[in-house]
Motif scaffolding. Structure first.
Motif, PDB file in Angstrom:
ATOM      1  N   ILE A  14      17.112  24.633  -2.957  1.00 30.23           N
ATOM      2  CA  ILE A  14      17.405  23.146  -3.467  1.00 30.23           C
ATOM      3  C   ILE A  14      17.170  23.172  -4.886  1.00 30.23           C
ATOM      4  O   ILE A  14      17.132  22.018  -5.492  1.00 30.23           O
ATOM      5  CB  ILE A  14      17.127  22.453  -2.568  1.00 30.23           C
ATOM      6  N   ALA A  38      23.194  21.908  -4.623  1.00 30.14           N
ATOM      7  CA  ALA A  38      21.883  21.949  -4.024  1.00 30.14           C
ATOM      8  C   ALA A  38      21.655  20.480  -3.523  1.00 30.14           C
ATOM      9  O   ALA A  38      20.882  20.082  -2.563  1.00 30.14           O
ATOM     10  CB  ALA A  38      20.807  22.331  -4.870  1.00 30.14           C
ATOM     11  N   HIS A  47      22.115  18.815   0.076  1.00 30.68           N
ATOM     12  CA  HIS A  47      21.462  19.384   1.203  1.00 30.68           C
ATOM     13  C   HIS A  47      20.058  18.568   1.497  1.00 30.68           C
ATOM     14  O   HIS A  47      19.156  18.826   2.309  1.00 30.68           O
ATOM     15  CB  HIS A  47      20.954  20.655   0.961  1.00 30.68           C
ATOM     16  N   TYR A  48      19.744  17.423   0.412  1.00 33.02           N
ATOM     17  CA  TYR A  48      18.663  16.722   0.791  1.00 33.02           C
ATOM     18  C   TYR A  48      18.855  15.278   0.265  1.00 33.02           C
ATOM     19  O   TYR A  48      19.609  15.176  -0.756  1.00 33.02           O
ATOM     20  CB  TYR A  48      17.320  17.449   0.090  1.00 33.02           C
TER      21      TYR A  48
END
Length: 127
Positions: free
Chosen positions: A16, A79, A82-83
């Motif tokens: 990430i 990226a 994903h968070y």
């Protein structure tokens, strides 16, 4: 992704783009700069969706929540899906002032040591 898939925390943080290399991510875990619920995590810890981590890098203190797993390093736009960045607002503001290249700690272009041209101008001025 399937729930049975596993990924190590060091690989996830590299994927990430919080750390530039996987070895830097593993070193951060080993030196106590990555925590989950106040407990230091080892590089081999398995990441799960919904886990929250506090990460201390040279330029920013991150607090993230994992929304999905990712196994390969991808571009920044992919990226960030994903968070979720839960970092405090004051940390974010401080980083935006000093952020140069996606929080890697690199200096801005045209700052730091003078170029040859600038050195010549400075020498001419002082003489």
């Amino acid at each position: 992704m399937a729930e049975k898939e596993k990924i190590r925390i060091d690989k996830f943080l590299w994927s990430i783009r919080i750390f530039k290399t996987r070895s830097l991510a593993a070193e951060a875990c080993a030196t106590g700069k990555v925590r989950s619920n106040g407990v230091t995590v080892k590089p081999a810890k398995t990441v799960g969706v919904g886990d929250q981590y506090e990460i201390k890098t040279s330029s920013k203190k991150w607090k993230i929540e994992v929304t999905s797993l990712i196994h390969n390093r991808v571009g920044y736009e992919e990226a960030i899906k994903h968070y979720v960045d839960l970092s405090p607002k004051e940390e974010t503001d401080k980083t935006q002032v000093s952020a140069f290249v996606f929080n890697t700690g690199k200096r801005q272009s045209k700052q730091g040591r003078p170029t040859k041209k600038e050195k010549r101008r400075l020498d001419d001025f002082l003489q």
